[in-house]
Motif scaffolding. Structure first.
Motif, PDB file in Angstrom:
ATOM      1  N   ASP A   1       3.529  12.052   1.378  1.00  0.00           N
ATOM      2  CA  ASP A   1       2.813  10.825   1.717  1.00  0.00           C
ATOM      3  C   ASP A   1       2.261  10.834   3.134  1.00  0.00           C
ATOM      4  O   ASP A   1       2.913  11.348   4.056  1.00  0.00           O
TER       5      ASP A   1
ATOM      6  N   GLY B   1      -3.095   6.510  -4.161  1.00  0.00           N
ATOM      7  CA  GLY B   1      -2.723   5.666  -3.019  1.00  0.00           C
ATOM      8  C   GLY B   1      -3.635   4.461  -2.897  1.00  0.00           C
ATOM      9  O   GLY B   1      -4.372   4.131  -3.818  1.00  0.00           O
TER      10      GLY B   1
ATOM     11  N   ARG C   1      -4.658   0.680  -0.175  1.00  0.00           N
ATOM     12  CA  ARG C   1      -4.414  -0.269   0.921  1.00  0.00           C
ATOM     13  C   ARG C   1      -3.430  -1.336   0.478  1.00  0.00           C
ATOM     14  O   ARG C   1      -3.540  -1.874  -0.612  1.00  0.00           O
TER      15      ARG C   1
ATOM     16  N   LYS D   1       0.862   6.418  12.478  1.00  0.00           N
ATOM     17  CA  LYS D   1       0.453   7.333  11.401  1.00  0.00           C
ATOM     18  C   LYS D   1       1.630   8.247  11.092  1.00  0.00           C
ATOM     19  O   LYS D   1       2.026   9.033  11.945  1.00  0.00           O
TER      20      LYS D   1
ATOM     21  N   ASP E   1       0.581   7.722   5.620  1.00  0.00           N
ATOM     22  CA  ASP E   1       0.259   6.296   5.725  1.00  0.00           C
ATOM     23  C   ASP E   1      -0.108   5.937   7.158  1.00  0.00           C
ATOM     24  O   ASP E   1       0.432   6.516   8.107  1.00  0.00           O
TER      25      ASP E   1
ATOM     26  N   GLY F   1      -2.349   4.201   2.510  1.00  0.00           N
ATOM     27  CA  GLY F   1      -1.738   5.521   2.416  1.00  0.00           C
ATOM     28  C   GLY F   1      -2.098   6.248   1.137  1.00  0.00           C
ATOM     29  O   GLY F   1      -2.652   5.675   0.204  1.00  0.00           O
TER      30      GLY F   1
ATOM     31  N   GLY G   1      -1.470  -1.810   5.918  1.00  0.00           N
ATOM     32  CA  GLY G   1      -1.206  -0.382   5.768  1.00  0.00           C
ATOM     33  C   GLY G   1      -2.102   0.226   4.706  1.00  0.00           C
ATOM     34  O   GLY G   1      -2.588  -0.460   3.813  1.00  0.00           O
TER      35      GLY G   1
ATOM     36  N   TYR H   1       3.738  10.904   8.188  1.00  0.00           N
ATOM     37  CA  TYR H   1       3.781  11.562   6.885  1.00  0.00           C
ATOM     38  C   TYR H   1       5.235  11.854   6.548  1.00  0.00           C
ATOM     39  O   TYR H   1       6.097  11.932   7.422  1.00  0.00           O
TER      40      TYR H   1
ATOM     41  N   THR I   1       6.740   4.863  -0.151  1.00  0.00           N
ATOM     42  CA  THR I   1       6.006   3.799   0.540  1.00  0.00           C
ATOM     43  C   THR I   1       6.887   2.611   0.872  1.00  0.00           C
ATOM     44  O   THR I   1       6.857   2.090   1.992  1.00  0.00           O
TER      45      THR I   1
ATOM     46  N   SER J   1      -0.501   9.604  -1.545  1.00  0.00           N
ATOM     47  CA  SER J   1       0.666  10.387  -1.922  1.00  0.00           C
ATOM     48  C   SER J   1       0.223  11.574  -2.773  1.00  0.00           C
ATOM     49  O   SER J   1      -0.386  11.386  -3.828  1.00  0.00           O
TER      50      SER J   1
END
Length: 453
Positions: free
Chosen positions: A147, A318, A320, A122, A149, A337, A335, A124, A103, A339
């Motif tokens: 991941d 994960g 915000r 977006k 995000d 995401g 953001g 990964y 991240t 994981s």
């Protein structure tokens, strides 16, 4: 001579294990792609300037630091070496570190490439990360994260989609999970309510350990962090809250009625639950107030996923993080995401034996080698089968057939082809199904069609 070894907390993977791992990665990748995420990669090493201070004091201690190349002692005087202050020496000897997660490097990537990116972006990323943690079951020093995000959007639909992604991935794996969700705004509101607003990080780090160390040890840790007896007592009914999601949110909303931040967190969770309820997910979604995720950068919804049938730690997590890119000079980009912990998912799928046969058997067809003439007869058909997308091997040596058949069995190869003098004379091949033992005489075209089925 000493036997070679590998560092603690790392592992070798055999071809069979790699087949299983690739099944995990390919499944997760295919679901990410379904939701419009695009793949990137970042370097294994980042500057320590990028990494330090992003994971809290506990995280900073777990960073693997990389010694500067060349004469790294050149700038260190003898007195500094004798004093041997580890943190001071590390700052002088190391400018780089192995990434701790994906991240923070992603946040750095967004800032460096902001002119090229279309927001919302977006992405990964599936790569290894390193942590100087104490190795134990389900916890490794080198492990992969997968991941996804979204940055550049405040919409809670992103949180909804991430929960759907988690639900879809584990549905495809056949693993029953519990998806836990909380909100850091609610935790901030609770810290305000008990009169310890400045201790929010200490409170969340301690609460995050409730499942592992129990309520008494959490309380002891809170007291050691300087929380008053009154504040700790006020916290008890909150962290031990019972009921369904709606009931728990109603109780918390009442407790936090004077906290604007806390109520915003409650509203955000109500929206996420409402939308997910309307679209429907298969796995259980639970509001869990003890979920804190000790990383400092989460600011809104936070997620954690537990397997219901295998005792192991969190397998996905994960949340915000509204202000992470601000650390790198780009404020105002929100953001969110998740994981997936691929190594723990690997252990769960192994424990439940949930790998499909197609995932763990690579070669589908083996041609037995009877000699040069027979091999020359077989090779054009080997090429034709590969053109049709069939994974094929021609055994390289004309050794005893028993040994070649054992090779097929040990490698899980379903079909074996025998072509000796009789088959060559008839322009045919004997195809043996290693599962049933059935043999049949077929043409080259029939052989390829049967194996393609």
């Amino acid at each position: 001579m000493n036997k070679p070894s590998i560092p603690k907390g790392t592992r070798d993977f055999t071809p069979l294990e790699m087949s299983k791992r690739n099944y995990i990665f390919d499944t997760i990748k295919s679901v990410f792609a379904l939701y419009g995420f695009k793949q990137i990669e970042t370097p294994a090493m980042e500057t320590l300037q990028t990494l330090l201070g992003k994971y809290g004091d506990e995280g900073d201690k777990l960073l693997f630091k990389v010694l500067n190349s060349g004469d790294y002692l050149n700038k260190i005087d003898r007195e500094e070496l004798l004093n041997a202050n580890p943190l001071h020496l590390a700052s002088k000897l190391c400018e780089k570190g192995l990434r701790y997660d994906l991240t923070v490097p992603f946040a750095r990537f967004v800032v460096m490439h902001r002119d090229e990116l279309q927001l919302p972006f977006k992405r990964y990323q599936i790569q290894p990360v390193w942590r100087a943690d104490r190795p134990q079951k389900g916890r490794y020093r080198e492990f992969y994260q997968c991941d996804a995000d979204v940055v550049g959007s405040d919409s809670l639909l992103n949180e909804v989609e991430l929960v759907q992604i988690v639900d879809t991935v584990f549905k495809r794996f056949g693993v029953r999970v519990q998806i836990k969700i909380n909100n850091r705004k609610i935790l901030t509101g609770i810290a305000e309510y008990i009169g310890e607003a400045d201790k929010i990080v200490d409170i969340t780090v301690a609460i995050d350990k409730l499942d592992k160390i129990g309520i008494d040890n959490v309380n002891a840790e809170l007291a050691a962090d300087g929380l008053s007896v009154e504040a700790i007592e006020k916290l008890q009914p909150i962290i031990l809250l019972n009921g369904n999601n709606e009931e728990k949110l109603d109780v918390i909303a009442k407790i936090l009625e004077n906290s604007e931040t806390g109520l915003k967190g409650v509203d955000e969770l109500r929206y996420i639950f409402s939308v997910l309820d309307s679209v429907g997910i298969e796995n259980e979604l639970q509001f869990d107030l003890t979920l804190a995720r000790g990383l400092n950068y989460y600011t809104g919804a936070i997620f954690e996923v537990k397997s219901l049938d295998v005792q192991i730690g969190s397998i996905t997590g994960g949340g915000r993080y509204d202000n992470l890119t601000g650390i790198f000079g780009l404020p105002g980009i929100s953001g969110v995401g998740i994981s997936f912990g691929a190594d723990r998912i690997f252990d769960v799928l192994n424990a439940l034996n949930l790998y499909p046969d197609t995932a763990i058997s690579a070669t589908k067809l083996l041609f037995i080698n009877f000699g040069e003439k027979e091999t020359a007869y077989c090779l054009p058909v080997v090429a034709k089968a590969r053109e049709r997308g069939i994974p094929v091997e021609m055994y390289p040596d004309a050794v005893k057939m028993k040994k070649q058949m054992a090779y097929a069995n040990n490698n899980g190869i379903r079909y074996v082809v025998l072509a000796g003098e009789n088959e060559i004379n008839e322009d045919k091949f004997t195809l043996k199904d290693m599962g049933t033992g059935e043999q049949r005489l077929v043409s080259a075209e029939e052989l390829v069609s049967i194996v393609c089925e």
